[in-house]
Design a protein around this motif. Structure first.
Motif, PDB file in Angstrom:
ATOM      1  N   THR A 105      45.359  60.148  -9.683  1.00  0.00           N
ATOM      2  CA  THR A 105      46.309  59.293  -8.976  1.00  0.00           C
ATOM      3  C   THR A 105      46.068  57.825  -9.306  1.00  0.00           C
ATOM      4  OG1 THR A 105      44.882  59.199  -7.021  1.00  0.00           O
ATOM      5  CG2 THR A 105      46.574  60.920  -7.066  1.00  0.00           C
ATOM      6  N   ALA A 106      47.102  57.017  -9.106  1.00  0.00           N
ATOM      7  CA  ALA A 106      47.007  55.583  -9.374  1.00  0.00           C
ATOM      8  C   ALA A 106      46.048  54.915  -8.385  1.00  0.00           C
ATOM      9  CB  ALA A 106      48.390  54.945  -9.309  1.00  0.00           C
ATOM     10  N   VAL A 107      46.085  55.352  -7.135  1.00  0.00           N
ATOM     11  CA  VAL A 107      45.161  54.853  -6.103  1.00  0.00           C
ATOM     12  C   VAL A 107      44.575  56.055  -5.381  1.00  0.00           C
ATOM     13  CG1 VAL A 107      46.356  52.640  -5.783  1.00  0.00           C
ATOM     14  CG2 VAL A 107      47.005  54.593  -4.388  1.00  0.00           C
ATOM     15  N   ALA A 108      43.464  55.854  -4.729  1.00  0.00           N
ATOM     16  CA  ALA A 108      42.778  56.952  -4.048  1.00  0.00           C
ATOM     17  C   ALA A 108      43.657  57.561  -2.956  1.00  0.00           C
ATOM     18  CB  ALA A 108      41.465  56.467  -3.451  1.00  0.00           C
ATOM     19  N   VAL A 109      43.636  58.867  -2.891  1.00  0.00           N
ATOM     20  CA  VAL A 109      44.308  59.620  -1.837  1.00  0.00           C
ATOM     21  C   VAL A 109      43.223  60.413  -1.129  1.00  0.00           C
ATOM     22  CG1 VAL A 109      46.005  61.432  -1.338  1.00  0.00           C
ATOM     23  CG2 VAL A 109      46.448  59.773  -3.178  1.00  0.00           C
ATOM     24  N   ASP A 110      43.069  60.201   0.163  1.00  0.00           N
ATOM     25  CA  ASP A 110      41.991  60.829   0.936  1.00  0.00           C
ATOM     26  C   ASP A 110      40.632  60.564   0.293  1.00  0.00           C
ATOM     27  OD1 ASP A 110      43.827  61.843   2.785  1.00  0.00           O
ATOM     28  OD2 ASP A 110      44.059  63.730   1.678  1.00  0.00           O
ATOM     29  N   GLY A 111      40.433  59.352  -0.223  1.00  0.00           N
ATOM     30  CA  GLY A 111      39.150  58.927  -0.766  1.00  0.00           C
ATOM     31  C   GLY A 111      38.871  59.318  -2.207  1.00  0.00           C
ATOM     32  N   ALA A 112      39.812  59.992  -2.869  1.00  0.00           N
ATOM     33  CA  ALA A 112      39.564  60.423  -4.257  1.00  0.00           C
ATOM     34  C   ALA A 112      40.794  60.156  -5.125  1.00  0.00           C
ATOM     35  CB  ALA A 112      39.225  61.901  -4.294  1.00  0.00           C
ATOM     36  N   ARG A 113      40.537  59.849  -6.398  1.00  0.00           N
ATOM     37  CA  ARG A 113      41.638  59.653  -7.352  1.00  0.00           C
ATOM     38  C   ARG A 113      41.868  60.880  -8.208  1.00  0.00           C
ATOM     39  NH1 ARG A 113      41.289  54.859 -11.008  1.00  0.00           N
ATOM     40  NH2 ARG A 113      43.367  55.602 -11.492  1.00  0.00           N
ATOM     41  N   ARG A 114      40.921  61.812  -8.219  1.00  0.00           N
ATOM     42  CA  ARG A 114      41.064  63.031  -9.041  1.00  0.00           C
ATOM     43  C   ARG A 114      41.137  64.243  -8.121  1.00  0.00           C
ATOM     44  NH1 ARG A 114      40.079  61.581 -14.340  1.00  0.00           N
ATOM     45  NH2 ARG A 114      38.997  59.616 -14.575  1.00  0.00           N
ATOM     46  N   LEU A 115      41.995  65.163  -8.539  1.00  0.00           N
ATOM     47  CA  LEU A 115      42.233  66.344  -7.725  1.00  0.00           C
ATOM     48  C   LEU A 115      42.574  67.498  -8.649  1.00  0.00           C
ATOM     49  CD1 LEU A 115      43.747  67.825  -5.180  1.00  0.00           C
ATOM     50  CD2 LEU A 115      45.518  66.174  -5.618  1.00  0.00           C
ATOM     51  N   GLN A 116      42.051  68.662  -8.352  1.00  0.00           N
ATOM     52  CA  GLN A 116      42.370  69.850  -9.135  1.00  0.00           C
ATOM     53  C   GLN A 116      42.660  70.986  -8.175  1.00  0.00           C
ATOM     54  OE1 GLN A 116      40.113  70.766 -12.707  1.00  0.00           O
ATOM     55  NE2 GLN A 116      40.075  72.936 -12.154  1.00  0.00           N
ATOM     56  N   GLY A 117      43.685  71.761  -8.492  1.00  0.00           N
ATOM     57  CA  GLY A 117      44.036  72.901  -7.663  1.00  0.00           C
ATOM     58  C   GLY A 117      45.285  73.567  -8.195  1.00  0.00           C
ATOM     59  N   VAL A 118      45.776  74.518  -7.447  1.00  0.00           N
ATOM     60  CA  VAL A 118      46.973  75.258  -7.844  1.00  0.00           C
ATOM     61  C   VAL A 118      48.204  74.466  -7.431  1.00  0.00           C
ATOM     62  CG1 VAL A 118      48.283  77.388  -7.476  1.00  0.00           C
ATOM     63  CG2 VAL A 118      45.797  77.475  -7.684  1.00  0.00           C
ATOM     64  N   LEU A 119      49.131  74.310  -8.355  1.00  0.00           N
ATOM     65  CA  LEU A 119      50.395  73.640  -8.060  1.00  0.00           C
ATOM     66  C   LEU A 119      51.221  74.570  -7.187  1.00  0.00           C
ATOM     67  CD1 LEU A 119      52.368  71.292  -8.460  1.00  0.00           C
ATOM     68  CD2 LEU A 119      53.090  72.375 -10.598  1.00  0.00           C
ATOM     69  N   LEU A 120      51.416  74.181  -5.933  1.00  0.00           N
ATOM     70  CA  LEU A 120      52.102  75.036  -4.963  1.00  0.00           C
ATOM     71  C   LEU A 120      53.606  74.794  -4.930  1.00  0.00           C
ATOM     72  CD1 LEU A 120      49.573  74.692  -1.994  1.00  0.00           C
ATOM     73  CD2 LEU A 120      49.740  76.554  -3.672  1.00  0.00           C
ATOM     74  N   ALA A 121      54.018  73.539  -5.132  1.00  0.00           N
ATOM     75  CA  ALA A 121      55.443  73.212  -5.028  1.00  0.00           C
ATOM     76  C   ALA A 121      55.745  71.951  -5.825  1.00  0.00           C
ATOM     77  CB  ALA A 121      55.830  73.002  -3.564  1.00  0.00           C
ATOM     78  N   SER A 122      57.017  71.823  -6.202  1.00  0.00           N
ATOM     79  CA  SER A 122      57.497  70.638  -6.910  1.00  0.00           C
ATOM     80  C   SER A 122      58.980  70.473  -6.587  1.00  0.00           C
ATOM     81  CB  SER A 122      57.310  70.817  -8.421  1.00  0.00           C
ATOM     82  OG  SER A 122      57.998  69.814  -9.127  1.00  0.00           O
ATOM     83  N   ASP A 123      59.367  69.242  -6.298  1.00  0.00           N
ATOM     84  CA  ASP A 123      60.784  68.949  -6.095  1.00  0.00           C
ATOM     85  C   ASP A 123      61.088  67.597  -6.720  1.00  0.00           C
ATOM     86  OD1 ASP A 123      59.976  66.954  -4.265  1.00  0.00           O
ATOM     87  OD2 ASP A 123      60.298  68.239  -2.530  1.00  0.00           O
ATOM     88  N   ASP A 124      62.224  67.020  -6.413  1.00  0.00           N
ATOM     89  CA  ASP A 124      62.622  65.750  -7.034  1.00  0.00           C
ATOM     90  C   ASP A 124      61.770  64.563  -6.607  1.00  0.00           C
ATOM     91  OD1 ASP A 124      64.618  67.005  -8.450  1.00  0.00           O
ATOM     92  OD2 ASP A 124      66.186  66.553  -6.983  1.00  0.00           O
ATOM     93  N   THR A 125      60.999  64.696  -5.532  1.00  0.00           N
ATOM     94  CA  THR A 125      60.222  63.557  -5.050  1.00  0.00           C
ATOM     95  C   THR A 125      58.730  63.654  -5.334  1.00  0.00           C
ATOM     96  OG1 THR A 125      59.982  64.554  -2.856  1.00  0.00           O
ATOM     97  CG2 THR A 125      61.880  63.094  -3.194  1.00  0.00           C
ATOM     98  N   GLY A 126      58.197  64.875  -5.487  1.00  0.00           N
ATOM     99  CA  GLY A 126      56.766  64.996  -5.709  1.00  0.00           C
ATOM    100  C   GLY A 126      56.302  66.437  -5.778  1.00  0.00           C
ATOM    101  N   ILE A 127      54.983  66.602  -5.624  1.00  0.00           N
ATOM    102  CA  ILE A 127      54.351  67.920  -5.761  1.00  0.00           C
ATOM    103  C   ILE A 127      53.401  68.173  -4.602  1.00  0.00           C
ATOM    104  CG2 ILE A 127      54.487  67.859  -8.284  1.00  0.00           C
ATOM    105  CD1 ILE A 127      51.449  67.207  -8.308  1.00  0.00           C
ATOM    106  N   THR A 128      53.049  69.446  -4.432  1.00  0.00           N
ATOM    107  CA  THR A 128      52.003  69.836  -3.490  1.00  0.00           C
ATOM    108  C   THR A 128      50.987  70.662  -4.269  1.00  0.00           C
ATOM    109  OG1 THR A 128      53.549  69.855  -1.634  1.00  0.00           O
ATOM    110  CG2 THR A 128      51.462  71.035  -1.337  1.00  0.00           C
ATOM    111  N   VAL A 129      49.719  70.264  -4.149  1.00  0.00           N
ATOM    112  CA  VAL A 129      48.622  70.937  -4.854  1.00  0.00           C
ATOM    113  C   VAL A 129      47.703  71.563  -3.813  1.00  0.00           C
ATOM    114  CG1 VAL A 129      46.659  70.618  -6.410  1.00  0.00           C
ATOM    115  CG2 VAL A 129      48.737  69.254  -6.723  1.00  0.00           C
ATOM    116  N   GLY A 130      47.363  72.828  -4.016  1.00  0.00           N
ATOM    117  CA  GLY A 130      46.414  73.511  -3.144  1.00  0.00           C
ATOM    118  C   GLY A 130      45.008  73.179  -3.600  1.00  0.00           C
ATOM    119  N   ALA A 131      44.405  72.190  -2.979  1.00  0.00           N
ATOM    120  CA  ALA A 131      43.062  71.735  -3.351  1.00  0.00           C
ATOM    121  C   ALA A 131      42.034  72.348  -2.407  1.00  0.00           C
ATOM    122  CB  ALA A 131      43.006  70.204  -3.286  1.00  0.00           C
TER     123      ALA A 131
END
Length: 192
Positions: A105-131
């Motif tokens: 990520t460009a800025v930290a999200v929940d204290g971290a800039r890197r995240l790995q997991g299963v891509l759960l959803a995607s739409d025109d505005t963004g994504i949800t990752v199962g971390a």
């Protein structure tokens, strides 16, 4: 007022019909001062002959449009996006729902800039990752980089072959080969 078109978008528009005519999908266009990289794909993968043919067509088209390519000598690369693919468009993300991805990520999200997991959803505005910490929803503006992740794992063991292999390893020395009628069956069982 319309926004200016980037060089990559202009090349994308130029090569898209050439790529489609070859039965391929245009995955990405990357440009730097010394290289133009065109990544193509199709369901089931691509073959060298098809890639070579579309590379010749793209090269000829770029030769006619000096305004699109870098102004000096450059290298044209046409190839597959590979196993670990960069994700840039909504269509890229939607194609890989259910796959493991890595996101920076460009800025930290929940204290971290890197995240790995299963891509759960995607739409025109963004994504949800199962971390590990649970589902994380990101807008595309928050994502600096993302790519699929190849998960390497041990080869599956055949439960039927393992006991036979151990049994044949314990045969007494000098016992000689198995009778010829039995050998093909044993080899077939082990090969399964």
């Amino acid at each position: 007022m319309t926004s200016p078109t980037s060089p990559a978008q202009s090349i994308d528009e130029l090569v898209l019909p050439l790529v489609a005519a070859a039965g391929l999908d245009l995955w990405d266009v990357e440009i730097n001062p010394r290289m133009v990289r065109i990544l193509v794909d199709r369901p089931g993968g691509i073959d060298l002959e098809t890639v070579a043919g579309v590379a010749r067509a793209i090269s000829a088209a770029l030769d006619e449009r000096d305004d699109l390519a870098p102004s000096h000598n450059y290298q044209l690369e046409v190839g597959s996006p590979g196993v670990e693919r960069t994700l840039r468009t909504v269509a890229h993300y939607q194609r890989f729902i259910g796959a493991t991805i890595a996101v920076k990520t460009a800025v930290a999200v929940d204290g971290a800039r890197r995240l790995q997991g299963v891509l759960l959803a995607s739409d025109d505005t963004g994504i949800t990752v199962g971390a590990d910490q649970g589902p994380v929803t990101l807008t595309y503006q928050q994502i600096q980089k993302a790519h699929t992740v190849l998960i390497w794992g041990p080869a599956a063991k055949s439960s039927a072959a393992a006991p036979r292999a151990r049994a044949s390893a314990k045969a007494p020395r000098g016992a000689g080969p198995a009778p010829s009628g039995d050998r093909p069956e044993r080899m077939k069982d082990v090969a399964r």
